[in-house]
Design a protein around this motif. Sequence first.
Motif, mmCIF file in Angstrom:
data_model
loop_
_atom_site.group_PDB
_atom_site.id
_atom_site.type_symbol
_atom_site.label_atom_id
_atom_site.label_comp_id
_atom_site.label_asym_id
_atom_site.label_seq_id
_atom_site.Cartn_x
_atom_site.Cartn_y
_atom_site.Cartn_z
ATOM 1 N N ASP A 1 0.823 -1.218 0.000
ATOM 2 C CA ASP A 1 0.000 0.000 0.000
ATOM 3 C C ASP A 1 0.852 1.260 0.000
ATOM 4 O O ASP A 1 0.500 2.264 -0.632
ATOM 5 C CB ASP A 1 -0.927 0.010 1.217
ATOM 6 C CG ASP A 1 -2.082 -0.963 1.064
ATOM 7 O OD1 ASP A 1 -2.512 -1.189 -0.081
ATOM 8 O OD2 ASP A 1 -2.542 -1.504 2.089
ATOM 9 N N LYS A 2 1.975 1.222 0.718
ATOM 10 C CA LYS A 2 2.851 2.392 0.803
ATOM 11 C C LYS A 2 3.405 2.757 -0.579
ATOM 12 O O LYS A 2 3.414 3.927 -0.976
ATOM 13 C CB LYS A 2 3.985 2.109 1.784
ATOM 14 C CG LYS A 2 4.873 3.296 2.080
ATOM 15 C CD LYS A 2 5.916 2.914 3.137
ATOM 16 C CE LYS A 2 6.886 4.066 3.368
ATOM 17 N NZ LYS A 2 7.950 3.705 4.331
ATOM 18 N N ALA A 3 3.862 1.749 -1.308
ATOM 19 C CA ALA A 3 4.402 1.990 -2.642
ATOM 20 C C ALA A 3 3.313 2.468 -3.599
ATOM 21 O O ALA A 3 3.547 3.355 -4.427
ATOM 22 C CB ALA A 3 5.059 0.718 -3.177
ATOM 23 N N ILE A 4 2.127 1.888 -3.496
ATOM 24 C CA ILE A 4 1.028 2.288 -4.379
ATOM 25 C C ILE A 4 0.636 3.740 -4.115
ATOM 26 O O ILE A 4 0.349 4.501 -5.048
ATOM 27 C CB ILE A 4 -0.176 1.340 -4.197
ATOM 28 C CG1 ILE A 4 0.191 -0.064 -4.712
ATOM 29 C CG2 ILE A 4 -1.411 1.868 -4.939
ATOM 30 C CD1 ILE A 4 -0.845 -1.138 -4.432
ATOM 31 N N ALA A 5 0.657 4.134 -2.852
ATOM 32 C CA ALA A 5 0.304 5.510 -2.500
ATOM 33 C C ALA A 5 1.288 6.522 -3.068
ATOM 34 O O ALA A 5 0.935 7.671 -3.325
ATOM 35 C CB ALA A 5 0.217 5.654 -0.985
ATOM 36 N N LYS A 6 2.531 6.107 -3.279
ATOM 37 C CA LYS A 6 3.571 7.012 -3.786
ATOM 38 C C LYS A 6 3.560 7.159 -5.304
ATOM 39 O O LYS A 6 4.253 8.018 -5.856
ATOM 40 C CB LYS A 6 4.958 6.510 -3.352
ATOM 41 C CG LYS A 6 5.269 6.726 -1.881
ATOM 42 C CD LYS A 6 6.679 6.249 -1.577
ATOM 43 C CE LYS A 6 7.040 6.482 -0.109
ATOM 44 N NZ LYS A 6 8.383 5.945 0.218
ATOM 45 N N LEU A 7 2.807 6.333 -6.004
ATOM 46 C CA LEU A 7 2.869 6.317 -7.467
ATOM 47 C C LEU A 7 2.603 7.669 -8.121
ATOM 48 O O LEU A 7 3.268 8.013 -9.107
ATOM 49 C CB LEU A 7 1.903 5.261 -8.020
ATOM 50 C CG LEU A 7 2.310 3.803 -7.773
ATOM 51 C CD1 LEU A 7 1.247 2.858 -8.301
ATOM 52 C CD2 LEU A 7 3.660 3.504 -8.397
ATOM 53 N N PRO A 8 1.659 8.477 -7.615
ATOM 54 C CA PRO A 8 1.425 9.772 -8.281
ATOM 55 C C PRO A 8 2.647 10.678 -8.317
ATOM 56 O O PRO A 8 2.737 11.558 -9.175
ATOM 57 C CB PRO A 8 0.296 10.391 -7.436
ATOM 58 C CG PRO A 8 -0.412 9.227 -6.836
ATOM 59 C CD PRO A 8 0.673 8.220 -6.558
#
Length: 299
Positions: free
Chosen positions: A20-27
């Motif tokens: 989830d942490k990595a996905i949240a950083k994608l933008p």
Amino acid sequence: MSHSVSRPRRSVLFVPATNDKAIAKLPQLACDTVIFDLEDAVLPEQKAAARDRLAKFFAERPQRAREYVVRINSLKSPWGADDLAAASGWATDGVVLPKIETPRDLLEANDVLDEADAPDTLKLWAMIETPRALVNLAAIAELGRDPAARLSCLIAGLNDLAKDTGVMITPDRRYLQPWLLQMVLCARAGGVDMLDSVSNDFRDLDSFAAECGEAAAMGFSGKTVIHPAQIGPANAAFSPSAEALAEARAVVGAFALPENASRGVISLGGRMVERLHLVQAEKMLARAAMIAEMTGDEK
């Protein structure tokens, strides 16, 4: 300019579907493509939860130029069929098939997507990571010539290939270069993109940048990456340089002159330039324009 140019895939970031942490950083990241991984990066007991996590992501998919694709588990595994069935209903740009070995592996996946009425925009990507896949690569890549087969991109999987063959991955990849060049050749014959393998050492960015430069020189379309720090060097290596763009503009400008309208060969800056160089120049400029549109940069 009628030459088709595939969308830029300079940096293609693997992201575990459970992170989830990595996905949240994608933008905040500048990668051209994201591959959400349901396969190697997810433990067996987390497979179902990872699939649910991606269903939520694609239900709220952000509107931007970036590609989002999903690497499912092998269709020979207990999870692959459910992964593919789920992905067929998501707003994803593609499905990455791991451990493929023959054209039949791709065609069977395509049949599932067709039966599920998945949109034509959902493409198939394939990992080339087994000796059998490498032996059958020309026939696999040839599916790219048939739009109904959905094949859009191939990815070199050197870690598994080295494991299965015993070939050593040295820093200069000297023993693997014949296979890497064969991958590019087959992909180009099939009209599909060919992405270079991941680099495991994400701390040594100098070596990584050099590896990206060599991959670009070998004709790869881009690089798969496993860490955000690798995105910048990959984007740089697979983007046309300012010098190359200036030269391309000069070639296009020279052939646009009235006196060169009917010529097949002209002289430019002391060099012989043919119409094939004009085609290359136009493709490069179109690619640069696509990159600028994706990133919002002024070129």
